[in-house]
Design a protein around this motif. Structure first.
Motif, short mmCIF file in Angstrom:
data_model
loop_
_atom_site.label_atom_id
_atom_site.label_comp_id
_atom_site.label_asym_id
_atom_site.label_seq_id
_atom_site.Cartn_x
_atom_site.Cartn_y
_atom_site.Cartn_z
N ALA A 183 0.84 -1.20 0.00
CA ALA A 183 0.00 0.00 0.00
C ALA A 183 0.87 1.25 0.00
N GLY A 184 1.95 1.22 0.79
CA GLY A 184 2.86 2.36 0.81
C GLY A 184 3.53 2.59 -0.53
N ILE A 185 3.93 1.52 -1.19
CA ILE A 185 4.56 1.64 -2.51
C ILE A 185 3.59 2.27 -3.51
N HIS A 186 2.35 1.79 -3.52
CA HIS A 186 1.36 2.34 -4.44
C HIS A 186 1.14 3.83 -4.16
N ALA A 187 1.08 4.20 -2.88
CA ALA A 187 0.87 5.60 -2.53
C ALA A 187 2.05 6.47 -2.96
N LEU A 188 3.27 5.98 -2.80
CA LEU A 188 4.44 6.74 -3.22
C LEU A 188 4.45 6.93 -4.73
N LYS A 189 4.02 5.92 -5.46
CA LYS A 189 3.95 6.06 -6.92
C LYS A 189 2.91 7.11 -7.30
N GLU A 190 1.78 7.12 -6.59
CA GLU A 190 0.76 8.13 -6.84
C GLU A 190 1.31 9.52 -6.51
N MET A 191 2.18 9.60 -5.51
CA MET A 191 2.79 10.87 -5.12
C MET A 191 3.76 11.37 -6.19
N GLY A 192 4.29 10.46 -6.99
CA GLY A 192 5.21 10.85 -8.04
C GLY A 192 6.66 10.93 -7.61
N VAL A 193 7.07 10.05 -6.69
CA VAL A 193 8.48 10.04 -6.28
C VAL A 193 9.34 9.54 -7.43
N ARG A 194 10.63 9.87 -7.40
CA ARG A 194 11.52 9.51 -8.50
C ARG A 194 11.91 8.03 -8.46
N SER A 195 12.19 7.54 -7.28
CA SER A 195 12.56 6.13 -7.16
C SER A 195 12.14 5.62 -5.79
#
Length: 226
Positions: free
Chosen positions: A149-161
């Protein structure tokens, strides 16, 4: 980077070992983000040794009705709270109408409570790390619902890596997770993992007060470094 086997005296020891394993990695001003509460002492040690800021990604599990130990989804803090549902698990437990909405609202209220305790008057926007390299840390992975869930949220946030750093996790789960992130650092990868606590000599519960103290210490040390 997968390790063969390791045990840890406590979460701080696990964090120090992870930081040592990450030496020499091409990290560009990363942000270390912990899943509270147990991930915070681990992440604190990593952040200090990398000279990186420490932040939190608050994730609350949605449990199956009548089975509090079994997660069927999660809610993640953010300026737009993110909900992940394991559709297969939801079908398996025959989720009644309205259950997911009620649980989502309940977990959002708990996220807001924790956000006030940990960050005071900060807004979710103050913890938006779009365009940055993130190291996501927990004290171990059992079934992986919160970390995914955290990974999906970070991707939605638009982090670089996204790099995931955990002391212990099941090897089969990490093989699946490998395609979802840029890198995984894990020191112990058993074939079967029924309880993270078995890999720690001291697995004392991390309290809200511990989290607040470590965040204050991390901010003070970051200011000294920069």
């Amino acid at each position: 980077m997968f390790g063969s086997g390791a045990t840890f005296s406590d979460r701080e020891d696990a964090g120090r070992q992870l930081a040592e394993a990450m030496k020499g990695m091409p990290l560009r001003a990363p942000v270390v983000m912990a899943l509270p509460r147990g991930g915070v002492p681990v992440a604190f040690e990593i952040a200090q040794r990398l000279g990186a800021p420490l932040d939190l990604l608050i994730v609350r599990r949605i449990a199956a009705p009548g089975h509090p130990e079994y997660g069927i989804g999660a809610v993640v803090d953010g300026k737009e709270p993110y909900v992940v549902v394991n559709e297969e698990a939801a079908r398996h437990f025959h989720i009644p109408p309205g259950y997911l909405v009620t649980e989502k609202d309940h977990q959002l209220a708990e996220i807001e409570r924790r956000h006030r305790i940990y960050f005071g008057e900060d807004e979710p926007e103050d913890h938006d790390h779009a365009g940055q390299d993130v190291i996501l840390v927990d004290d171990g992975i059992a079934n992986g619902g919160s970390i995914r869930a955290g990974i999906h949220a970070l991707k939605e946030m638009g982090v670089r890596s996204i790099r995931v750093a955990v002391p212990v996790a099941p090897r089969a789960f990490l093989e699946i997770l490998r395609d979802e992130v840029d890198e995984i650092i894990c020191l112990s990868t058993p074939e079967h993992l029924d309880a993270v606590r078995r890999y720690y000599q001291d697995f004392t519960e991390t309290t809200d007060q511990d989290v607040v103290r470590l965040l204050k210490d991390a901010r003070r040390l970051t200011r000294m470094i920069h």
